[in-house]
Design a protein around this motif. Structure first.
Motif, PDB file in Angstrom:
ATOM      1  N   SER A 107       0.671  -1.377   0.005  1.00  0.00           N
ATOM      2  CA  SER A 107       0.185   0.273  -0.211  1.00  0.00           C
ATOM      3  C   SER A 107       0.638   1.490   0.317  1.00  0.00           C
ATOM      4  CB  SER A 107      -0.859   0.145   1.061  1.00  0.00           C
ATOM      5  OG  SER A 107      -1.282  -0.807   1.534  1.00  0.00           O
ATOM      6  N   ARG A 108       2.112   0.876   0.596  1.00  0.00           N
ATOM      7  CA  ARG A 108       2.858   2.420   0.645  1.00  0.00           C
ATOM      8  C   ARG A 108       3.399   2.810  -0.661  1.00  0.00           C
ATOM      9  NH1 ARG A 108       6.251   2.204   6.521  1.00  0.00           N
ATOM     10  NH2 ARG A 108       6.826   4.289   5.355  1.00  0.00           N
ATOM     11  N   LEU A 109       3.968   1.089  -0.773  1.00  0.00           N
ATOM     12  CA  LEU A 109       4.651   1.907  -2.265  1.00  0.00           C
ATOM     13  C   LEU A 109       3.166   1.731  -3.262  1.00  0.00           C
ATOM     14  CD1 LEU A 109       6.739   0.368  -4.303  1.00  0.00           C
ATOM     15  CD2 LEU A 109       5.384  -1.186  -4.266  1.00  0.00           C
ATOM     16  N   VAL A 110       2.076   1.825  -3.011  1.00  0.00           N
ATOM     17  CA  VAL A 110       1.311   2.166  -3.926  1.00  0.00           C
ATOM     18  C   VAL A 110       1.928   4.505  -4.026  1.00  0.00           C
ATOM     19  CG1 VAL A 110      -0.947   2.489  -4.626  1.00  0.00           C
ATOM     20  CG2 VAL A 110       0.109   0.552  -4.388  1.00  0.00           C
ATOM     21  N   ALA A 111       1.050   4.161  -3.686  1.00  0.00           N
ATOM     22  CA  ALA A 111       1.324   5.511  -2.582  1.00  0.00           C
ATOM     23  C   ALA A 111       2.940   6.185  -3.227  1.00  0.00           C
ATOM     24  CB  ALA A 111       1.735   5.758  -1.469  1.00  0.00           C
ATOM     25  N   ALA A 112       3.580   5.139  -2.985  1.00  0.00           N
ATOM     26  CA  ALA A 112       5.485   6.310  -3.498  1.00  0.00           C
ATOM     27  C   ALA A 112       5.195   6.539  -5.031  1.00  0.00           C
ATOM     28  CB  ALA A 112       6.299   5.327  -2.751  1.00  0.00           C
ATOM     29  N   GLU A 113       5.018   5.199  -5.349  1.00  0.00           N
ATOM     30  CA  GLU A 113       5.491   5.012  -6.544  1.00  0.00           C
ATOM     31  C   GLU A 113       3.863   6.067  -7.741  1.00  0.00           C
ATOM     32  OE1 GLU A 113       5.749   0.593  -7.884  1.00  0.00           O
ATOM     33  OE2 GLU A 113       3.627   1.766  -8.018  1.00  0.00           O
ATOM     34  N   ALA A 114       3.170   6.904  -7.500  1.00  0.00           N
ATOM     35  CA  ALA A 114       1.918   7.319  -7.560  1.00  0.00           C
ATOM     36  C   ALA A 114       2.722   8.815  -7.020  1.00  0.00           C
ATOM     37  CB  ALA A 114       0.767   7.268  -6.195  1.00  0.00           C
ATOM     38  N   ALA A 115       3.373   9.329  -6.118  1.00  0.00           N
ATOM     39  CA  ALA A 115       4.252  10.424  -5.017  1.00  0.00           C
ATOM     40  C   ALA A 115       5.583  10.687  -6.212  1.00  0.00           C
ATOM     41  CB  ALA A 115       4.384  10.554  -4.240  1.00  0.00           C
TER      42      ALA A 115
END
Length: 248
Positions: A107-115
């Motif tokens: 989940s944190r990876l998805v947010a980091a990739e979006a950022a």
């Protein structure tokens, strides 16, 4: 009434501006224009520096986002591997715990990739803006160099104009067309002398034609005759005899 006042004000401003332009020193105006061009270049350089600085800031942010995404992805993989090992060892509870950690990392990876994607897009725009800023600074620097060269040409032309004006004044002084200060020209002096001489001739002519002048001339002739007679009397008393011109 207001329209008339506004028109009069515009006329006054225009007249004063034109008079100011006539009285202004061209050398000072040239320096003012150059200083204004330098100030514009300084402001443009500062703005370009801010744009380029923003590019570098976004680049560092993008780098951190990519590094964070890589760490989260590595942690998620590691959690899945640990879950499989725990399940293979028969520890289902521990396996589920690792899987929960893997889901959190994902989940944190998805947010980091979006950022990171947002940072990448912003960085690309910043790169374009930086390129435009650099080009603008280079173009303006070239324009400033041309203005500096133009300043040298104008100052040289201004000096030549001043020297030509001084030469024109000197030539005018020599020709007597434009006297320097309170000094009279040769033409004025010659005219004054000729006028005085002509007046003296006129006075002499009038004096020679007067009755008094004729009387003096008659008296002088009588004196000359008496003097000649007296001289002949003296000759006779001396026994010298008369001269032929006296007898005649």
């Amino acid at each position: 009434m207001f329209k008339v006042i506004r028109r009069a004000w515009r006329y006054l401003v225009f007249a004063l501006s034109g008079r100011l332009d006539e009285l202004s020193d061209p050398r000072v105006q040239i320096e003012q224009a150059i200083q204004e061009a330098k100030e514009q270049h300084r402001r443009l350089t500062e703005q370009a520096a801010a744009v380029i600085g923003n590019e570098h800031e976004l680049e560092m942010r993008l780098t951190r986002s990519l590094e964070e995404s890589g760490k989260l992805q590595a942690n998620a993989r590691q959690a899945l591997l640990l879950a499989e090992r725990a399940r293979a060892a028969g520890d289902e509870r521990k396996a589920r715990s690792y899987e929960e950690s893997a889901r959190a990392f994902a989940s944190r990876l998805v947010a980091a990739e979006a950022a990171a994607q947002d940072a990448r897009l912003m960085h690309e725009r910043a790169v374009q803006a930086s390129a435009q800023a650099r080009a603008a600074v280079e173009t303006n620097a070239a324009a400033l160099q041309r203005k500096l060269a133009e300043r040298m040409r104008l100052l040289s032309q201004l000096d030549q104009a001043k020297m030509q004006e001084q030469l024109n004044r000197a030539m005018g002084d020599l020709s007597g067309l434009t006297p320097a200060g309170e000094t009279p020209t040769l033409d004025e002096v010659r005219e004054k002398i000729e006028k005085r001489y002509a007046r003296a001739l006129g006075e002499a002519e009038l004096a020679s034609d007067s009755v008094e002048a004729r009387m003096i001339e008659v008296e002088r002739a009588s004196i000359d005759v008496e003097g000649a007679a007296r001289l002949e009397a003296i000759r006779e008393s001396l026994g010298l005899g008369k001269r032929p011109e006296a007898e005649g």
